[in-house]
Motif scaffolding. Sequence first.
Motif, PDB file in Angstrom:
ATOM      1  N   ASP A  39       0.860  -1.177   0.000  1.00 50.51           N
ATOM      2  CA  ASP A  39       0.000   0.000   0.000  1.00 50.51           C
ATOM      3  C   ASP A  39       0.903   1.237   0.000  1.00 50.51           C
ATOM      4  O   ASP A  39       1.083   1.892   1.007  1.00 50.51           O
ATOM      5  N   ASP A  81     -10.381  -2.807   0.191  1.00 50.44           N
ATOM      6  CA  ASP A  81     -10.216  -2.238   1.530  1.00 50.44           C
ATOM      7  C   ASP A  81     -10.320  -3.352   2.563  1.00 50.44           C
ATOM      8  O   ASP A  81     -10.475  -4.520   2.215  1.00 50.44           O
ATOM      9  N   ILE A 141      -8.996  -7.864  -8.352  1.00 53.87           N
ATOM     10  CA  ILE A 141      -9.808  -6.698  -7.974  1.00 53.87           C
ATOM     11  C   ILE A 141     -11.273  -6.975  -8.294  1.00 53.87           C
ATOM     12  O   ILE A 141     -12.158  -6.745  -7.467  1.00 53.87           O
ATOM     13  N   ASP A 148     -15.452   0.080  -6.287  1.00 52.86           N
ATOM     14  CA  ASP A 148     -14.682   1.320  -6.375  1.00 52.86           C
ATOM     15  C   ASP A 148     -13.288   1.129  -6.977  1.00 52.86           C
ATOM     16  O   ASP A 148     -12.543   2.085  -7.144  1.00 52.86           O
ATOM     17  N   GLY A 149     -12.930  -0.113  -7.292  1.00 56.02           N
ATOM     18  CA  GLY A 149     -11.634  -0.381  -7.909  1.00 56.02           C
ATOM     19  C   GLY A 149     -10.501  -0.604  -6.929  1.00 56.02           C
ATOM     20  O   GLY A 149      -9.343  -0.718  -7.331  1.00 56.02           O
ATOM     21  N   TYR A 150     -10.816  -0.694  -5.651  1.00 57.03           N
ATOM     22  CA  TYR A 150      -9.824  -0.896  -4.603  1.00 57.03           C
ATOM     23  C   TYR A 150     -10.274  -2.011  -3.672  1.00 57.03           C
ATOM     24  O   TYR A 150     -11.466  -2.278  -3.536  1.00 57.03           O
ATOM     25  N   ARG A 193      -6.029   1.111   1.326  1.00 57.50           N
ATOM     26  CA  ARG A 193      -6.675   0.294   0.304  1.00 57.50           C
ATOM     27  C   ARG A 193      -5.613  -0.207  -0.661  1.00 57.50           C
ATOM     28  O   ARG A 193      -4.559   0.384  -0.799  1.00 57.50           O
ATOM     29  N   ASP A 216     -13.612  -6.912  -5.046  1.00 56.73           N
ATOM     30  CA  ASP A 216     -14.090  -5.537  -4.870  1.00 56.73           C
ATOM     31  C   ASP A 216     -15.617  -5.492  -4.800  1.00 56.73           C
ATOM     32  O   ASP A 216     -16.294  -5.289  -5.799  1.00 56.73           O
ATOM     33  N   SER A 275      -4.795  -0.896  -4.516  1.00 58.06           N
ATOM     34  CA  SER A 275      -5.189  -0.623  -5.900  1.00 58.06           C
ATOM     35  C   SER A 275      -4.758  -1.778  -6.788  1.00 58.06           C
ATOM     36  O   SER A 275      -4.025  -2.673  -6.363  1.00 58.06           O
ATOM     37  N   ARG A 276      -5.173  -1.760  -8.035  1.00 54.67           N
ATOM     38  CA  ARG A 276      -4.773  -2.803  -8.973  1.00 54.67           C
ATOM     39  C   ARG A 276      -3.262  -2.808  -9.150  1.00 54.67           C
ATOM     40  O   ARG A 276      -2.632  -3.857  -9.183  1.00 54.67           O
ATOM     41  N   ASP A 277      -2.657  -1.615  -9.247  1.00 58.40           N
ATOM     42  CA  ASP A 277      -1.207  -1.533  -9.416  1.00 58.40           C
ATOM     43  C   ASP A 277      -0.475  -2.070  -8.181  1.00 58.40           C
ATOM     44  O   ASP A 277       0.527  -2.765  -8.304  1.00 58.40           O
ATOM     45  N   GLU A 278      -0.980  -1.751  -7.010  1.00 64.53           N
ATOM     46  CA  GLU A 278      -0.365  -2.264  -5.779  1.00 64.53           C
ATOM     47  C   GLU A 278      -0.516  -3.781  -5.690  1.00 64.53           C
ATOM     48  O   GLU A 278       0.421  -4.477  -5.278  1.00 64.53           O
TER      49      GLU A 278
END
Length: 98
Positions: free
Chosen positions: A32, A76, A64, A72-74, A38, A68, A40-43
């Motif tokens: 993160d 959490d 994701i 929201d794309g993340y 959260r 998800d 992300s896709r890159d993380e």
Amino acid sequence: MAIRNMTVATTTRSLDGDMTVDEFKQWLRRFDVDGDGRISRDELRRAMRAIRARFTGWRSRQGISYADADGDGYIDDGEVDGLIEYAQKSLGLRIVAY
């Protein structure tokens, strides 16, 4: 600790043993990079690269999408269980409750 062959300095690791849910969450938090709590896709892609998974771009999109719940794309804290399920089914990780 159930994680073996972990190289902390490079975040590269070999997962040849079981990992607890808490250990998985701690490990995931290291990726993160923006500190927003959260993933992300890159993380997630970076985390997958660290365990030497193949096709990390595609797999991170799939992860994701799978986990998800709010769209929201993340990922959490409330959605990590879905990501754990994805990691077990699709990445072959062994994550145990204890």
